[in-house]
Design a protein around this motif. Sequence first.
Motif, PDB file in Angstrom:
ATOM      1  N   ALA A 107       0.832  -1.207   0.000  1.00 19.85           N
ATOM      2  CA  ALA A 107       0.000   0.000   0.000  1.00 19.85           C
ATOM      3  C   ALA A 107       0.866   1.258   0.000  1.00 19.85           C
ATOM      4  O   ALA A 107       0.602   2.205  -0.750  1.00 19.85           O
ATOM      5  CB  ALA A 107      -0.941   0.006   1.207  1.00 19.85           C
ATOM      6  N   TRP A 110       2.640   1.637  -3.430  1.00 14.91           N
ATOM      7  CA  TRP A 110       1.664   2.052  -4.440  1.00 14.91           C
ATOM      8  C   TRP A 110       1.280   3.513  -4.241  1.00 14.91           C
ATOM      9  O   TRP A 110       1.184   4.288  -5.188  1.00 14.91           O
ATOM     10  CB  TRP A 110       0.434   1.150  -4.410  1.00 14.91           C
ATOM     11  CG  TRP A 110      -0.554   1.532  -5.460  1.00 14.91           C
ATOM     12  CD1 TRP A 110      -1.710   2.256  -5.288  1.00 14.91           C
ATOM     13  CD2 TRP A 110      -0.469   1.271  -6.860  1.00 14.91           C
ATOM     14  NE1 TRP A 110      -2.345   2.441  -6.484  1.00 14.91           N
ATOM     15  CE2 TRP A 110      -1.600   1.836  -7.472  1.00 14.91           C
ATOM     16  CE3 TRP A 110       0.454   0.592  -7.652  1.00 14.91           C
ATOM     17  CZ2 TRP A 110      -1.840   1.766  -8.830  1.00 14.91           C
ATOM     18  CZ3 TRP A 110       0.221   0.506  -9.015  1.00 14.91           C
ATOM     19  CH2 TRP A 110      -0.910   1.092  -9.585  1.00 14.91           C
ATOM     20  N   MET A 111       1.043   3.902  -2.996  1.00 20.76           N
ATOM     21  CA  MET A 111       0.629   5.264  -2.696  1.00 20.76           C
ATOM     22  C   MET A 111       1.689   6.267  -3.138  1.00 20.76           C
ATOM     23  O   MET A 111       1.381   7.272  -3.785  1.00 20.76           O
ATOM     24  CB  MET A 111       0.340   5.405  -1.202  1.00 20.76           C
ATOM     25  CG  MET A 111      -0.064   6.795  -0.755  1.00 20.76           C
ATOM     26  SD  MET A 111       1.314   7.933  -0.412  1.00 20.76           S
ATOM     27  CE  MET A 111       2.098   7.169   0.982  1.00 20.76           C
ATOM     28  N   GLY A 136      -4.836   0.066  -6.119  1.00 17.26           N
ATOM     29  CA  GLY A 136      -4.017  -0.154  -4.923  1.00 17.26           C
ATOM     30  C   GLY A 136      -4.784  -0.907  -3.850  1.00 17.26           C
ATOM     31  O   GLY A 136      -4.262  -1.831  -3.224  1.00 17.26           O
ATOM     32  N   LEU A 158      -5.127   4.784   1.123  1.00 14.31           N
ATOM     33  CA  LEU A 158      -5.019   5.033  -0.318  1.00 14.31           C
ATOM     34  C   LEU A 158      -5.994   6.104  -0.786  1.00 14.31           C
ATOM     35  O   LEU A 158      -5.655   6.939  -1.623  1.00 14.31           O
ATOM     36  CB  LEU A 158      -5.221   3.730  -1.094  1.00 14.31           C
ATOM     37  CG  LEU A 158      -4.079   2.732  -0.915  1.00 14.31           C
ATOM     38  CD1 LEU A 158      -4.472   1.364  -1.448  1.00 14.31           C
ATOM     39  CD2 LEU A 158      -2.810   3.229  -1.587  1.00 14.31           C
TER      40      LEU A 158
END
Length: 177
Positions: A107, A110-111, A136, A158
């Motif tokens: 996470a 991806w963030m 995500g 997210l």
Amino acid sequence: MLRPVHGESTTPGELALVYLTAVAFVSLVLISIQDWLAGLSALQIAILVMVSLDLAGGAVANLCQGTRTHWRSRNISLRILFLAVHAIHGIGIAYVFPEAAAAVAVAYTWMVVAGSVLILTRNTSVPMALALAVIGAAAIHLPQGLELATRLLLSVFLVKLVFSFAGGPIELGNHNS
């Protein structure tokens, strides 16, 4: 007192919505782990409450016009730094839920990547920002066995940072940007 975070033009109504949402989300998270609460230390509970408050409140605050205007007026480096320092939330979630460390890492990575791309390209497309947040969230939900609280926290993480902060409309209600 809240101007450094929310900006100069955030209204009392927006602030009320931010903090009421944050308290409601904390309640939801605590209810979802009520059977586990007795096994958590006071420090873990305090971290869980603080992270939950900030994530839910921030997800709503970052959609409020005053906060959006405030942060959108900051330079790109500061905005990307804002994303990066949210590693503290991931560390807090992993401390409370150690079995979720891999999902937290996914996470967070991806963030930072998705949020940075949105910021650097100045992409304010609502569908793009929402799609990146949903992709995500789907990735972190793939592993089996994550507690509901962990899934809630990482999904809101997210939404707060990819959709609400990095992407989405420049002006509230202006979805054509």
